[in-house]
Design a protein around this motif. Sequence first.
Motif, PDB file in Angstrom:
ATOM      1  N   TRP A  48     -28.054 -14.714  20.289  1.00  0.00           N
ATOM      2  CA  TRP A  48     -27.130 -13.397  20.549  1.00  0.00           C
ATOM      3  C   TRP A  48     -26.139 -13.858  21.911  1.00  0.00           C
ATOM      4  CZ3 TRP A  48     -32.141 -10.128  19.910  1.00  0.00           C
ATOM      5  CH2 TRP A  48     -32.415  -9.897  18.354  1.00  0.00           C
ATOM      6  N   LEU A  49     -26.738 -14.339  22.730  1.00  0.00           N
ATOM      7  CA  LEU A  49     -25.861 -14.420  24.248  1.00  0.00           C
ATOM      8  C   LEU A  49     -24.673 -15.300  23.908  1.00  0.00           C
ATOM      9  CD1 LEU A  49     -26.133 -13.965  27.126  1.00  0.00           C
ATOM     10  CD2 LEU A  49     -27.038 -16.394  27.239  1.00  0.00           C
ATOM     11  N   MET A  50     -24.858 -16.438  23.041  1.00  0.00           N
ATOM     12  CA  MET A  50     -23.708 -17.240  22.753  1.00  0.00           C
ATOM     13  C   MET A  50     -22.732 -16.533  21.864  1.00  0.00           C
ATOM     14  SD  MET A  50     -25.152 -21.283  22.563  1.00  0.00           S
ATOM     15  CE  MET A  50     -26.235 -20.796  21.149  1.00  0.00           C
ATOM     16  N   ASP A  82     -26.433  -4.366  26.859  1.00  0.00           N
ATOM     17  CA  ASP A  82     -26.130  -4.326  28.416  1.00  0.00           C
ATOM     18  C   ASP A  82     -26.961  -5.454  28.861  1.00  0.00           C
ATOM     19  OD1 ASP A  82     -24.673  -2.122  28.915  1.00  0.00           O
ATOM     20  OD2 ASP A  82     -26.407  -0.852  28.241  1.00  0.00           O
ATOM     21  N   LEU A  83     -28.328  -5.946  28.361  1.00  0.00           N
ATOM     22  CA  LEU A  83     -28.970  -7.063  29.042  1.00  0.00           C
ATOM     23  C   LEU A  83     -28.507  -8.171  28.752  1.00  0.00           C
ATOM     24  CD1 LEU A  83     -32.746  -5.939  28.143  1.00  0.00           C
ATOM     25  CD2 LEU A  83     -31.609  -5.871  30.271  1.00  0.00           C
ATOM     26  N   LEU A  84     -27.667  -8.218  27.308  1.00  0.00           N
ATOM     27  CA  LEU A  84     -26.964  -9.664  27.321  1.00  0.00           C
ATOM     28  C   LEU A  84     -25.975  -9.858  27.987  1.00  0.00           C
ATOM     29  CD1 LEU A  84     -26.799  -9.554  23.283  1.00  0.00           C
ATOM     30  CD2 LEU A  84     -28.021 -11.299  24.849  1.00  0.00           C
ATOM     31  N   ILE A  85     -25.091  -8.666  28.434  1.00  0.00           N
ATOM     32  CA  ILE A  85     -24.123  -8.715  29.398  1.00  0.00           C
ATOM     33  C   ILE A  85     -24.515  -9.042  30.722  1.00  0.00           C
ATOM     34  CG2 ILE A  85     -22.298  -7.397  30.360  1.00  0.00           C
ATOM     35  CD1 ILE A  85     -21.296  -8.137  27.613  1.00  0.00           C
ATOM     36  N   ASP A  86     -25.550  -8.460  31.075  1.00  0.00           N
ATOM     37  CA  ASP A  86     -26.172  -8.884  32.482  1.00  0.00           C
ATOM     38  C   ASP A  86     -26.556 -10.386  32.544  1.00  0.00           C
ATOM     39  OD1 ASP A  86     -25.862  -6.373  33.409  1.00  0.00           O
ATOM     40  OD2 ASP A  86     -28.037  -6.020  32.913  1.00  0.00           O
ATOM     41  N   ASP A  87     -27.109 -10.992  31.566  1.00  0.00           N
ATOM     42  CA  ASP A  87     -27.324 -12.290  31.503  1.00  0.00           C
ATOM     43  C   ASP A  87     -26.153 -13.309  31.360  1.00  0.00           C
ATOM     44  OD1 ASP A  87     -30.377 -11.668  31.419  1.00  0.00           O
ATOM     45  OD2 ASP A  87     -30.822 -12.468  29.331  1.00  0.00           O
ATOM     46  N   LEU A  88     -25.334 -12.826  30.585  1.00  0.00           N
ATOM     47  CA  LEU A  88     -24.097 -13.526  30.860  1.00  0.00           C
ATOM     48  C   LEU A  88     -23.312 -13.618  32.004  1.00  0.00           C
ATOM     49  CD1 LEU A  88     -22.219 -15.246  28.815  1.00  0.00           C
ATOM     50  CD2 LEU A  88     -21.202 -13.397  27.830  1.00  0.00           C
ATOM     51  N   GLY A  89     -23.256 -12.422  32.802  1.00  0.00           N
ATOM     52  CA  GLY A  89     -22.750 -12.419  34.109  1.00  0.00           C
ATOM     53  C   GLY A  89     -23.417 -13.404  34.768  1.00  0.00           C
ATOM     54  N   GLU A 104     -37.055 -16.346  22.208  1.00  0.00           N
ATOM     55  CA  GLU A 104     -36.293 -16.978  23.276  1.00  0.00           C
ATOM     56  C   GLU A 104     -35.004 -17.908  22.721  1.00  0.00           C
ATOM     57  OE1 GLU A 104     -36.501 -20.338  26.707  1.00  0.00           O
ATOM     58  OE2 GLU A 104     -38.395 -19.370  26.280  1.00  0.00           O
ATOM     59  N   MET A 105     -35.408 -18.248  21.591  1.00  0.00           N
ATOM     60  CA  MET A 105     -34.022 -19.039  20.816  1.00  0.00           C
ATOM     61  C   MET A 105     -33.154 -17.726  20.277  1.00  0.00           C
ATOM     62  SD  MET A 105     -35.654 -22.179  19.188  1.00  0.00           S
ATOM     63  CE  MET A 105     -33.974 -22.837  18.234  1.00  0.00           C
ATOM     64  N   ARG A 106     -33.516 -16.900  19.819  1.00  0.00           N
ATOM     65  CA  ARG A 106     -32.844 -15.702  19.123  1.00  0.00           C
ATOM     66  C   ARG A 106     -31.962 -15.040  20.142  1.00  0.00           C
ATOM     67  NH1 ARG A 106     -37.219 -11.651  17.644  1.00  0.00           N
ATOM     68  NH2 ARG A 106     -37.543 -13.379  16.326  1.00  0.00           N
ATOM     69  N   TRP A 107     -32.550 -14.831  21.350  1.00  0.00           N
ATOM     70  CA  TRP A 107     -31.819 -14.368  22.530  1.00  0.00           C
ATOM     71  C   TRP A 107     -30.663 -14.962  22.959  1.00  0.00           C
ATOM     72  CZ3 TRP A 107     -31.869  -9.642  24.443  1.00  0.00           C
ATOM     73  CH2 TRP A 107     -30.964  -9.053  25.713  1.00  0.00           C
ATOM     74  N   ARG A 128     -21.996  -5.706  16.160  1.00  0.00           N
ATOM     75  CA  ARG A 128     -21.932  -5.965  14.637  1.00  0.00           C
ATOM     76  C   ARG A 128     -22.515  -7.703  14.535  1.00  0.00           C
ATOM     77  NH1 ARG A 128     -15.585  -4.473  14.434  1.00  0.00           N
ATOM     78  NH2 ARG A 128     -15.895  -2.060  14.175  1.00  0.00           N
ATOM     79  N   VAL A 129     -22.805  -8.358  15.826  1.00  0.00           N
ATOM     80  CA  VAL A 129     -23.059  -9.753  15.623  1.00  0.00           C
ATOM     81  C   VAL A 129     -24.368 -10.112  16.167  1.00  0.00           C
ATOM     82  CG1 VAL A 129     -20.874 -10.543  15.739  1.00  0.00           C
ATOM     83  CG2 VAL A 129     -21.778 -10.227  17.903  1.00  0.00           C
ATOM     84  N   VAL A 130     -25.135  -8.984  16.580  1.00  0.00           N
ATOM     85  CA  VAL A 130     -26.606  -9.063  17.072  1.00  0.00           C
ATOM     86  C   VAL A 130     -27.498  -8.292  16.238  1.00  0.00           C
ATOM     87  CG1 VAL A 130     -25.828  -9.636  19.379  1.00  0.00           C
ATOM     88  CG2 VAL A 130     -26.149  -7.382  19.043  1.00  0.00           C
ATOM     89  N   GLY A 131     -28.673  -8.395  16.594  1.00  0.00           N
ATOM     90  CA  GLY A 131     -29.674  -7.515  15.922  1.00  0.00           C
ATOM     91  C   GLY A 131     -29.604  -6.023  16.312  1.00  0.00           C
ATOM     92  N   LYS A 132     -30.102  -5.128  15.533  1.00  0.00           N
ATOM     93  CA  LYS A 132     -29.909  -3.753  15.607  1.00  0.00           C
ATOM     94  C   LYS A 132     -30.749  -3.412  16.773  1.00  0.00           C
ATOM     95  CE  LYS A 132     -33.759  -2.198  12.367  1.00  0.00           C
ATOM     96  NZ  LYS A 132     -34.112  -3.402  12.214  1.00  0.00           N
TER      97      LYS A 132
END
Length: 231
Positions: free
Chosen positions: A39-41, A70-77, A33-36, A61-65
């Motif tokens: 990455w989001l920030m 897409d899921l990060l962008i959805d959460d950020l939105g 959860e903290m890793r995600w 380049r700044v998140v894990g392989k």
Amino acid sequence: MAGSNAGKAARRHAKERQQDPLYDRELEDLPPEMRWREWLMRVEAVIFASAEPVSRKTLSRVVGKDCSIDLLIDDLGEELRDRPYELVSVAGGWQHRTRQRFAETIRASSAPTRGGAAALSEFEAMVLMAVGYFQPVTRGELSKVFGKEVSRDMIASLRGAGFLSSGPRSPTPGAPYTYVTTKHFLSAFGFETLRDLPDIEMLEDAGLLSRRVQAPVDVFDDVETESSDED
């Protein structure tokens, strides 16, 4: 073939780690959860700091392989849902933009805004749209579209503002240079791709464009050839 692709991917990741060995992309020491959240920030920070739309390749380049952009962008939105700005998909990437309903408020404040597009006359905007539809297109062909000359100075101004770049030489006599739109054009007009351009028939019916130039077979190919030469 699958084994070959996997090998290429492994070599690419190894090269990236070798280029920047001190930057921890995987964050394996953090709970999921903290890793995600980290990455989001990171993704939000990169998009916020960038003057142009940020591509998927840049964010990777700044998140894990194995992280899903897409899921990060959805959460950020979702997190920005109640904010006066939003995350938009434009020009092949993502960018923070103020919500449209606050445009009048920002104008009323007279506050200087960052990254504003160059002010364009109505004719300059229409020339850009014509290039978008008919690219690669020569200056002479643009003049035929509008029934009046599109000057070298105007083309130079649009190139200087980052909206146009030179395309391949035209096969017509004299082999003049053609012009194509850039990613900055897409970003400035809020288009994800050239397929988002307004319907050309609507512009023709309004008398704003005349399809006197034969458009290329695939007018929506995203050509972006940089050159400093003029016709």
